[in-house]
Scaffold this motif. Structure first.
Motif, mmCIF file in Angstrom:
data_model
loop_
_atom_site.group_PDB
_atom_site.id
_atom_site.type_symbol
_atom_site.label_atom_id
_atom_site.label_comp_id
_atom_site.label_asym_id
_atom_site.label_seq_id
_atom_site.Cartn_x
_atom_site.Cartn_y
_atom_site.Cartn_z
ATOM 1 N N GLU A 1 38.910 24.685 77.496
ATOM 2 C CA GLU A 1 37.628 24.777 76.771
ATOM 3 C C GLU A 1 37.788 25.612 75.497
ATOM 4 O O GLU A 1 37.253 25.260 74.440
ATOM 5 N N GLN A 2 38.529 26.699 75.625
ATOM 6 C CA GLN A 2 38.751 27.570 74.461
ATOM 7 C C GLN A 2 39.524 26.829 73.374
ATOM 8 O O GLN A 2 39.162 26.844 72.195
ATOM 9 N N GLN B 1 39.774 23.623 72.887
ATOM 10 C CA GLN B 1 39.003 22.536 72.294
ATOM 11 C C GLN B 1 37.837 23.070 71.459
ATOM 12 O O GLN B 1 37.464 22.461 70.450
ATOM 13 N N ALA B 2 37.276 24.206 71.883
ATOM 14 C CA ALA B 2 36.206 24.820 71.081
ATOM 15 C C ALA B 2 36.754 25.218 69.718
ATOM 16 O O ALA B 2 36.027 25.214 68.715
ATOM 17 N N GLY C 1 35.690 21.964 68.170
ATOM 18 C CA GLY C 1 34.328 22.498 68.227
ATOM 19 C C GLY C 1 33.967 23.299 66.995
ATOM 20 O O GLY C 1 32.827 23.222 66.507
ATOM 21 N N GLU D 1 32.032 20.698 72.070
ATOM 22 C CA GLU D 1 32.751 20.493 73.341
ATOM 23 C C GLU D 1 32.638 19.036 73.782
ATOM 24 O O GLU D 1 33.624 18.398 74.165
ATOM 25 N N GLN E 1 34.929 16.463 71.808
ATOM 26 C CA GLN E 1 36.354 16.352 72.152
ATOM 27 C C GLN E 1 36.541 15.729 73.539
ATOM 28 O O GLN E 1 37.497 14.978 73.758
ATOM 29 N N LEU F 1 26.508 18.076 79.278
ATOM 30 C CA LEU F 1 26.488 18.754 77.974
ATOM 31 C C LEU F 1 25.435 18.151 77.052
ATOM 32 O O LEU F 1 24.785 18.866 76.280
#
Ligand code: IPE
Ligand code: IPE
Ligand code: MG
Ligand code: MG
Ligand code: MG
Length: 312
Positions: A192-193, A195-196, A200, A233, A236, A282
Motif C-alpha cells: 500500500e505504501q 503504491q501510494a 497515488g 490506491e 493502481q 475503496l
C-alpha cells in the motif's frame, strides 16, 4: 438509471477536459521559444510532443479541473495546473517503460518513446517534461497570486519526487529483488505504501491542486486530500487487475507481465477476487469522502466508479 446518467456525464466531461488539455499542451509545446530559452531543439521537442500528445485518458487533468470547479476556479487556470501534472505523469510513463525499468514496447497503443526514438532521447524527454511542469506552474496565467503558485509547486515537488512517485518507483523496483540477493518480502501495508507513492501521490496531488487553486478551507482541503488518496490506491489496484485480466489491444500496453516480473501488487498478495472487493470498498469510501460537497461532487463520485470499472 441515475448511475448510468452520471457515468455518461462523466465520460463526456472527461472527453472535454482531455481535449482542452491536449490543445493547451499542444500550444505550450509549440515551436516558439519562451523568454529565457535559447532554442527548442527539434528532436527533443518532437519527442516531448510524442510523449504528451495524442493519447492517454487525462484522468489526472480531470481531477484537477473538477476539484477546482467545486470552488468556481476559472478552467483556464485549472487547466494550466492540469497540464503541469500531466507533464509529470507522461514523463513518469516514459521512464517507467525504459529497458532499465519495466522494459515495455507499447504505451497508449503506440511504440514506447525509447522505441519510437532512442533511450538517450527518452531520458531527456523525462528531464524536460518534469522541468516543464514547474515552468507551467510558475506562470502568472496559472494563478495571479504568487503564494498560490508556490503552494502548487511545493505540492507537485513533494508528490513527484523522493517521497512520492520517484521514491515509489524505487520501492517498486526493489520489491522485484533487483538490488538484493534475496528479494524483500512485502506485506499488504508495504505494498500500500509503495503504491501510494508510485501512483497515488500524483493522483492525490491532482485533487489537492484543486483545493489550492480554490483557496479551500481546512475541512474542504482535508476531504479532497482523502478523496485523492483513496482514488490513488484504487487506481493502481485497477491497473494491477487489468494486467491480469486485460488484453493489450484494449489496454494499449502489454499485460500479463507483473507476476513474471515479481512486481509487488495488491493482486499478488490478496488474489484477484479479494483485490476486486477491496477496490469496490475503496470506491464507496471515495464517495463518502466527498459528502461535504453535496450534489456538486456528483461528477467526482462518478469518476471514482470509473476508476473501478475502467477497461483501459
Ligand atoms: C498508467 O496511468 C500508469 C499508472 C500510474 C497506473 P494511466 O492509466 O492514467 O495512463 P494514461 O495516461 O491513461 O495512458
Ligand atoms: C506505474 O506503475 C507507475 C508510474 C509511476 C508510471 P506501472 O508500471 O504498473 O504502470 P504501467 O502498467 O506500466 O502503466
Ligand atoms: Mg512500473
Ligand atoms: Mg510499467
Ligand atoms: Mg501496471
Amino acid at each position: 438509471m441515475a448511475v448510468n446518467d452520471g457515468g455518461a456525464q462523466f465520460e463526456a466531461r472527461l472527453g472535454e477536459i482531455a481535449a482542452s488539455t491536449e490543445s493547451l499542451l499542444d500550444r505550450l509545446l509549440g515551436p516558439g521559444q519562451a523568454a529565457g530559452e535559447r532554442a527548442r531543439p527539434a528532436r527533443l521537442l518532437e519527442a516531448m510532443r510524442y510523449a504528451s500528445l495524442g493519447g492517454g485518458k487525462r484522468f489526472r487533468p480531470f481531477l484537477v479541473v473538477e476539484t477546482a470547479a467545486l470552488f468556481a476556479v476559472p478552467p483556464e487556470r485549472s487547466l494550466m495546473a492540469a497540464a503541469a501534472l500531466e507533464c509529470v505523469h507522461c514523463y513518469s510513463l516514459v521512464h517507467d517503460d525504459m529497458p532499465a525499468m519495466d522494459n515495455d514496447d507499447l504505451r497508449r497503443g503506440r511504440p514506447t518513446l525509447h522505441k519510437a526514438f532512442d533511450e538517450a532521447t527518452a531520458i531527456l524527454v523525462g528531464d524536460s517534461l518534469l522541468t516543464f511542469a514547474f515552468d507551467i506552474l510558475a506562470r502568472p496565467e496559472t494563478h495571479p497570486d504568487p503564494g498560490v503558485r508556490i503552494a502548487l509547486v511545493l505540492g507537485l515537488s513533494r508528490a513527484a519526487g523522493l517521497g512520492g512517485m520517484a521514491g515509489g518507483q524505487m520501492l517498486d523496483l526493489a520489491a522485484e529483488g533487483r538490488f538484493a540477493a534475496t528479494p524483500p518480502q512485502l506485506d499488504l501495508p508495504d505494498v500500500e505504501q509503495l503504491q501510494a507513492m508510485k501512483t497515488g501521490a500524483l493522483l492525490r496531488y491532482g485533487c489537492v491542486a484543486g483545493a489550492i487553486l480554490g483557496s479551500a478551507d481546512e475541512h474542504q482541503r482535508t476531504a479532497l486530500d482523502r478523496f485523492g488518496a483513496i482514488i490513488g490506491e484504487a487506481f493502481q489496484i485497477a491497473d494491477d487487475i487489468l494486467d491480469v485480466e486485460g488484453d493489450a489491444a484494449t489496454v494499449g500496453k502489454a499485460t500479463g507481465k507483473d507476476a513474471d516480473a515479481h512486481k509487488a501488487t495488491a493482486v499478488g498478495i490478496l488474489g484477484i477476487a479479494a483485490a476486486k472487493k477491496r477496490l469496490f470498498g475503496l470506491i464507496d469510501q471515495a464517495e463518502s469522502a466527498l459528502a461535504l460537497f453535496g450534489p456538486n461532487a456528483a461528477l467526482l463520485k462518478a469518476a471514482a466508479r470509473f476508476v473501478a470499472q475502467r477497461r483501459a
